[in-house]
Design a protein around this motif. Sequence first.
Motif, PDB file in Angstrom:
ATOM      1  N   GLY A  90     -37.596 -42.634  11.267  1.00  0.00           N
ATOM      2  CA  GLY A  90     -37.999 -42.037   9.998  1.00  0.00           C
ATOM      3  C   GLY A  90     -37.603 -40.580   9.860  1.00  0.00           C
ATOM      4  O   GLY A  90     -37.601 -40.022   8.764  1.00  0.00           O
ATOM      5  N   HIS A  91     -37.265 -39.946  10.971  1.00  0.00           N
ATOM      6  CA  HIS A  91     -36.996 -38.502  10.950  1.00  0.00           C
ATOM      7  C   HIS A  91     -35.611 -38.137  11.489  1.00  0.00           C
ATOM      8  O   HIS A  91     -34.854 -37.412  10.838  1.00  0.00           O
ATOM      9  N   THR A  92     -35.300 -38.587  12.696  1.00  0.00           N
ATOM     10  CA  THR A  92     -34.129 -38.087  13.425  1.00  0.00           C
ATOM     11  C   THR A  92     -32.825 -38.393  12.704  1.00  0.00           C
ATOM     12  O   THR A  92     -32.627 -39.491  12.204  1.00  0.00           O
ATOM     13  N   MET A  93     -31.933 -37.405  12.688  1.00  0.00           N
ATOM     14  CA  MET A  93     -30.588 -37.614  12.145  1.00  0.00           C
ATOM     15  C   MET A  93     -29.953 -38.826  12.823  1.00  0.00           C
ATOM     16  O   MET A  93     -30.037 -38.957  14.037  1.00  0.00           O
ATOM     17  N   THR A  94     -29.297 -39.665  12.049  1.00  0.00           N
ATOM     18  CA  THR A  94     -28.572 -40.784  12.653  1.00  0.00           C
ATOM     19  C   THR A  94     -27.192 -40.294  13.079  1.00  0.00           C
ATOM     20  O   THR A  94     -26.726 -39.227  12.636  1.00  0.00           O
ATOM     21  N   ASP A  95     -26.532 -41.078  13.891  1.00  0.00           N
ATOM     22  CA  ASP A  95     -25.164 -40.728  14.294  1.00  0.00           C
ATOM     23  C   ASP A  95     -24.237 -40.679  13.078  1.00  0.00           C
ATOM     24  O   ASP A  95     -23.306 -39.880  13.032  1.00  0.00           O
TER      25      ASP A  95
END
Length: 319
Positions: free
Chosen positions: A61-66
Motif C-alpha cells: 500500500g505504500h512502498t514504491m514498486t520496481d
Amino acid sequence: MKELFIKGMTYGWNTTKGAYRTPDAVASLKKLKETGSEWIALSFYTFQPSYSSTEIVFDYGHTMTDRDIEFAVKQAKDLGLKVCLKPVVNCKDGIWRARIGFPQEATEYWDNWFASYENFLLHYAELANELGCEMFCIGCEMISTETRVSQWERVIKKVRAVYSGPLIYNANHGKEEGVEWFDKVDLIGTSAYYPVGEKPDDSEENMIKNWEKVKTKMIKLHEKFNKPIVFMEIGCRSALGCATMPWDFTHVDLPYCEEEQEKFYSSVIKVFWDEPWFAGFFWWDWSTKLYLLEEAKTNKGFDIYGKKAEKVIQEWYAK
C-alpha cells in the motif's frame, strides 16, 4: 579538475506508491533539471513495524514498486540526469531510523535484522545495476547500527557482488566519526544539517564562520579514509529560525523567511565548493508535486522552487 562533483537534488521523498508515475511528477522533474542539477538522489522508503523489529517488510500500500522506480530513473535519464538510488528504512511507530537497534549482546536480534536489511538492500542494488543508476546509497542515518562493523562489511560485500557502480553511505551530521567502515565504501556521505545559524535570520557571515568549523571536521574525516565527501542531504526550510535547526520539519507555525534559507544555501556553497576532497551536494529536497509558482512566497517547506535559494543554486550550478 575534480574526478566527480555532484550538482544534485533529492527527488521524490515522502511520496508513496505510484507518485513517480504522475503528470505532476514528470513536470516537477523537468523543473528540477532547470536548476542546473546534474544528479538526483531518488529516495524512497519502506517500513519496519517498530524501531526494535527484526523484519523489514514490503508494504504494497505504500512502498514504491520496481515499476515506479524504473519509470522515474528513465525520466531522469531522458533529461540527462544521473541517478543515485537511495532506498531507506523508516519505522512505522514514528521513531527515527537512527534508533533502529538492539542491546549489543542481543546477537540473534542483530543477526535477524541484518539478514532482513541485506535482503532489502540487495533487491534495490540489483535493480540499480539493471537500470544503470550511477550510484547506490547503502543506508541513511542508521546510527545505532553503525557499531556493528563486521555485519556492515558483509552487507557491503554482498551489495558489491550485484551492483557495479560506486557506493555511498549517508551518516548523520555530528556522528560521522562513529562509522569505522567508511573505508569499505567509495564516497562518504552525511546529512549535513549543521545548525550554522545562531539566531533567527542570522547573517551569512556568521553562517560562513560556522561552516568553516564544520569544514575542519570534514577535512579530518577525509584524511582518515582518503574518500571524497558528499553532503548526501543538506538544506533547510524557508521559515524563520530554520538555519538554527536545519533538520526541522515540525515547527509549521514559524513565519515564512526565504532569506534565511537563501543564506544557508549560499554560505555552505561558498565554504565547500572549491575544496578538492569535496564531491558535492544532494539538496533536501524537491517534491514530485510542486506548489504553484505564485505559492512559493507562502511555502515554508524545504523545496526551493520559485524561492531565492533556487537562484543561488542556478548561479552556482551553472559554473
